[in-house]
Design an enzyme around this catalytic site. Structure first.
Site, PDB file in Angstrom:
ATOM      1  N   ARG A 221       0.841  -1.188   0.000  1.00  0.00           N
ATOM      2  CA  ARG A 221       0.000   0.000   0.000  1.00  0.00           C
ATOM      3  C   ARG A 221       0.883   1.247   0.000  1.00  0.00           C
ATOM      4  NH1 ARG A 221      -3.281  -2.754  -1.651  1.00  0.00           N
ATOM      5  NH2 ARG A 221      -5.356  -3.290  -0.847  1.00  0.00           N
ATOM      6  N   HIS A 269      -0.079   0.771 -10.280  1.00  0.00           N
ATOM      7  CA  HIS A 269      -0.932  -0.087  -9.453  1.00  0.00           C
ATOM      8  C   HIS A 269      -1.524  -1.231 -10.286  1.00  0.00           C
ATOM      9  CE1 HIS A 269      -3.387  -0.024  -5.485  1.00  0.00           C
ATOM     10  NE2 HIS A 269      -3.177  -1.260  -5.890  1.00  0.00           N
TER      11      HIS A 269
END
Length: 306
Positions: A221, A269
């Site tokens: 993250r 991502h």
């Protein structure tokens, strides 16, 4: 069964199609066009507006659209009595492991260096390999698979986590043994869940305790990494480079300094993306289990945060 998909800015057509194929009686509503809030018994979430779940009086199940649940737990308004489940998908693991291996092997064989040399028309055959010892932070379902693949390839690997584990076939460190872990490795792969304990863990204090020139890969993250500390660590030589797939703000702003650093490789991502074909059946199965008072699959522990 009534499902609401709340995932602003994300294409969800495939998700709706999968639910319809599996069970034509399921009614799927998609945010922001949710007209019948009382019909919603399960929500499928990714980066939902905080507080929105209070609008559904008959909500019984909260589902993450991926393996992570920190985006849900960060909403303090979520009722504690409603179970939260996540997606576990072999394809997620497959993609994540392959991405991490790609980064590790590119560093090991110095592909990034050769790409820069190609632009400068430099022919340099010196030191074609870097000796590596990989440290995997977070050895759950995803991190554990990466460790297995590294061991199969004969690459030295150690693991680090928040809690003790037994019966492992590789060196493992936990809790306050972080510096002992860092002393063993020169490639760090962060695959930790995001919790209050792990947020900002990739900071200048950690980087100072790394072996000089350690390489960082973050696929967990964005909030694990203190971004300005990474730049400082690169400038001071604590780290030699980084491969990043996650960021504090996504998309990464065009004026962000990461774009201009040759030592940092950026991907948007994409390391591991949830497959609706695998996710939809899990959500339906959990809904049926809930109705029949059976244990849910992949239910998260609110105390642990994952």
């Amino acid at each position: 069964m009534g499902i609401a998909i709340i995932s602003p800015g994300r294409e969800v057509k495939k998700w709706k199609e999968n639910f319809y194929v599996l069970d034509k009686s399921i009614r799927v509503q998609v945010y922001p066009e949710i007209s019948d809030k009382e019909a919603v018994e399960a929500v499928l979430l990714w980066q939902h507006p905080k507080g929105i779940l209070n609008q559904f009086p008959n909500l019984k199940l909260i589902c993450s659209m991926g393996a992570g649940v920190d985006h849900i737990l960060s909403d303090q308004s979520i009722p504690s009595h409603i179970p939260i489940v996540r997606i576990v998908d072999e394809k997620l693991t497959y993609s994540m492991t392959n991405y991490a291996l790609m980064g590790i092997l590119n560093y090991h064989r110095q592909i990034f260096r050769y790409q820069l040399n190609q632009k400068k028309k430099i022919w340099d055959m010196s030191n074609p390999e870097i000796d590596i010892h990989v440290g995997v932070m977070g050895v759950g379902a995803l991190g554990g698979d990466l460790v297995d693949k590294l061991l199969y390839m004969g690459i030295p690997v150690s693991g680090y986590g928040n809690s003790p584990k037994s019966g492992l076939n590789f060196p493992y460190y936990f809790g306050d043994q972080l510096n002992d872990f860092l002393a063993q490795v020169n490639v760090i792969v962060c695959m930790l869940p995001l919790t209050p304990q792990t947020e900002n863990i990739l900071n200048i204090s950690l980087f100072e305790n790394c072996n000089k020139g350690t390489y960082l890969i973050n696929v967990a993250r964005g909030r694990h990494l203190v971004e300005e500390d990474l730049l400082e660590a690169l400038d001071k030589g604590y780290l030699s480079g980084a491969l990043l797939d996650v960021y504090r703000k996504e998309p990464l702003p065009k004026d962000h300094p990461f774009w201009e650093r040759n030592e940092i490789t950026i991907t948007p991502h994409i390391a591991s993306v949830t497959n609706p074909d695998a996710a939809a059946p899990q959500i339906i199965d959990n809904y049926k289990r809930l109705k029949n008072s059976q244990p849910l699959i992949n239910q998260i522990n609110l105390t642990l945060g994952y």
